[in-house]
Design an enzyme around this catalytic site. Structure first.
Site, short mmCIF file in Angstrom:
data_model
loop_
_atom_site.label_atom_id
_atom_site.label_comp_id
_atom_site.label_asym_id
_atom_site.label_seq_id
_atom_site.Cartn_x
_atom_site.Cartn_y
_atom_site.Cartn_z
N MET A 28 25.78 1.81 -32.45
CA MET A 28 25.34 0.92 -31.33
C MET A 28 24.75 -0.49 -31.78
O MET A 28 24.02 -1.04 -30.75
CB MET A 28 24.50 1.92 -30.36
CG MET A 28 25.30 3.09 -29.91
SD MET A 28 24.69 3.65 -28.24
CE MET A 28 23.03 4.23 -28.51
N HIS A 32 20.46 -0.94 -39.08
CA HIS A 32 19.14 -0.84 -40.43
C HIS A 32 19.82 -0.30 -41.39
O HIS A 32 21.17 0.30 -41.48
CB HIS A 32 18.06 -0.03 -39.83
CG HIS A 32 18.58 1.22 -39.05
ND1 HIS A 32 19.08 2.21 -39.63
CD2 HIS A 32 18.42 1.47 -37.93
CE1 HIS A 32 19.33 3.27 -38.96
NE2 HIS A 32 18.96 2.80 -37.64
N HIS A 35 22.30 2.78 -41.31
CA HIS A 35 23.73 2.53 -40.95
C HIS A 35 24.13 1.71 -42.15
O HIS A 35 25.40 2.25 -42.46
CB HIS A 35 23.80 1.06 -39.78
CG HIS A 35 23.12 1.41 -38.64
ND1 HIS A 35 22.08 1.11 -38.10
CD2 HIS A 35 23.85 2.59 -37.42
CE1 HIS A 35 21.89 1.38 -36.88
NE2 HIS A 35 22.86 2.41 -36.58
N ASP A 75 23.04 -11.01 -35.92
CA ASP A 75 22.51 -10.48 -37.11
C ASP A 75 23.27 -9.44 -37.67
O ASP A 75 23.49 -9.59 -38.88
CB ASP A 75 21.16 -10.03 -36.81
CG ASP A 75 20.15 -11.12 -37.42
OD1 ASP A 75 20.34 -12.15 -37.22
OD2 ASP A 75 18.98 -10.47 -37.94
N ASP A 76 23.72 -8.61 -36.74
CA ASP A 76 24.65 -7.43 -37.47
C ASP A 76 25.90 -7.96 -38.16
O ASP A 76 26.20 -7.52 -39.08
CB ASP A 76 25.05 -6.42 -36.09
CG ASP A 76 23.86 -5.62 -35.54
OD1 ASP A 76 22.50 -5.43 -36.26
OD2 ASP A 76 23.89 -5.25 -34.50
N GLN A 79 25.11 -9.28 -41.47
CA GLN A 79 24.90 -8.18 -42.44
C GLN A 79 26.40 -7.48 -43.03
O GLN A 79 26.31 -7.23 -43.98
CB GLN A 79 24.00 -7.12 -41.88
CG GLN A 79 22.62 -7.42 -41.84
CD GLN A 79 21.70 -6.09 -41.40
OE1 GLN A 79 21.58 -5.35 -42.18
NE2 GLN A 79 21.09 -6.19 -40.07
N LYS A 147 19.86 12.33 -39.18
CA LYS A 147 19.00 12.20 -38.49
C LYS A 147 19.23 12.64 -37.15
O LYS A 147 18.57 13.32 -36.58
CB LYS A 147 18.21 10.67 -38.07
CG LYS A 147 17.14 10.87 -37.51
CD LYS A 147 16.55 9.21 -37.17
CE LYS A 147 17.59 8.37 -36.34
NZ LYS A 147 17.43 8.82 -34.97
N SER A 183 15.38 4.22 -37.41
CA SER A 183 16.23 4.47 -36.27
C SER A 183 16.06 3.01 -35.45
O SER A 183 15.06 2.18 -35.48
CB SER A 183 15.44 5.30 -35.19
OG SER A 183 15.77 4.86 -33.99
N SER A 184 17.06 2.33 -34.91
CA SER A 184 16.91 1.14 -34.03
C SER A 184 15.91 1.26 -32.96
O SER A 184 15.40 0.15 -32.89
CB SER A 184 18.25 0.85 -33.21
OG SER A 184 19.33 1.02 -34.16
N ARG A 185 15.59 2.30 -32.50
CA ARG A 185 14.50 2.64 -31.57
C ARG A 185 13.14 2.13 -32.09
O ARG A 185 12.13 1.95 -31.29
CB ARG A 185 14.30 3.91 -31.14
CG ARG A 185 15.57 4.09 -30.01
CD ARG A 185 15.45 5.88 -29.51
NE ARG A 185 16.60 6.05 -28.81
CZ ARG A 185 16.91 5.79 -27.67
NH1 ARG A 185 15.98 5.07 -26.81
NH2 ARG A 185 18.07 6.42 -27.01
O1 PAF Z 1 24.73 7.34 -33.04
C1 PAF Z 1 25.19 6.56 -32.60
O2 PAF Z 1 24.62 5.24 -32.69
C2 PAF Z 1 25.83 6.77 -30.99
O3 PAF Z 1 25.39 7.95 -30.61
C3 PAF Z 1 27.26 6.54 -31.39
C4 PAF Z 1 27.71 7.98 -32.43
C5 PAF Z 1 27.48 5.18 -32.18
C6 PAF Z 1 28.37 6.70 -30.16
O4 PAF Z 1 27.64 5.87 -29.36
#
Ligand code: PAF
Length: 251
Positions: A28, A32, A35, A75-76, A79, A147, A183-185
């Site tokens: 999504m 980071h 990913h 930015d993504d 990268q 995670k 986490s992006s959060r």
């Molecule tokens: O983990 C995530 O970022 C999302 O849940 C995913 C797997 C891309 C589905 O939208």
């Protein structure tokens, strides 16, 4: 790196890949190191690597959470280019959800537990979008971070239940030196909460009982959503302000 926005265009490209192995990393965005580790694994194991960025509205049970979700496609893209990704898929809602979410995938046991207990419909949204993306990409392998353990297990279960050809690969959680799971959060944490956040991993990894851990988390400033032990792992979800963090460790 080729940026592909249309599903039709991707199908044409895929047709020309002539049996090459395709590794796929669905995301999504707001990438980071977690990913990046999935992308690196995909590159090591496949001839072609494709990444998607799509903030999937159907997996947000809370509109405010969706609005707040951090986005930085520019930015993504840079990268992913630097990493040598072959294709970046940027689908839009209209094309991906051509049915406007009339059809969905539901799992009716494990998806109602843990995160599913307080996020109704969350895993329906996740499974539905992942099924769409796997059907479109026809990936040889798809990579998911552990995670999100429950998500990984549910996606793997769906792939098996629907006889998908894609191998679902789970990859270890990547952490900051402090122990905080990436986490992006994390970007949404206030400076004050950022200092407290590493205690989530520290506390669940300790030797105390679950009840003691719960109290320790509350004393540190977390509002605990769930903390439980299952199948040899401890799972936690806890809020710092409006930011919900999840983590899990083997015990
Ligand atoms: O983990 C995530 O970022 C999302 O849940 C995913 C797997 C891309 C589905 O939208």
């Amino acid at each position: 790196m080729k940026i592909v926005r249309s599903i039709t265009q991707w199908r044409e490209i895929f047709g020309g890949l002539q049996g090459k192995s395709v590794g796929f990393v669905p995301t999504m965005g707001y990438l980071h190191q977690g990913h990046i580790s999935l992308v690196e694994r995909s590159k090591a194991e496949n001839q072609i690597t494709a990444v998607s960025i799509f903030v999937n509205p159907t997996q947000f049970n809370n509109q405010e959470d969706l609005q707040r979700y951090p986005v930085n496609v520019q930015d993504d893209t840079l990268q992913l280019q630097d990493l040598g990704v072959d294709y970046l898929l940027l689908p839009d809602y209209g094309e991906l959800y051509c049915d406007d979410y009339r059809y969905k995938v539901s799992e009716n046991q494990y998806s109602l537990d843990l995160c599913g207990a307080t996020r109704p419909g969350h895993f329906d949204g996740v499974l539905t979008v992942v099924l769409k993306l796997l059907n479109i990409t026809k990936a040889t392998r798809a990579y998911f971070g552990q995670k999100d353990w429950q998500q990984f297990q549910l996606v793997r279960g769906m792939a098996s239940a629907f006889f998908l050809d894609t191998e679902i690969v789970g990859c270890p959680t990547v952490r900051e030196d402090s122990g905080l799971a990436l986490s992006s959060r994390n970007k949404l944490l206030t400076p004050e909460h950022k200092k407290i956040a590493p205690q989530l991993h520290e506390i669940i990894s300790g030797k105390n009982s679950l009840a003691e851990k719960w109290k320790m988390l509350e004393a540190a400033g977390f509002q605990v959503d769930y903390l439980t032990k299952k199948e040899g792992r401890i799972f936690v979800a806890a809020f710092l302000g409006k930011v919900r963090l999840i983590d899990n460790v083997g015990v």
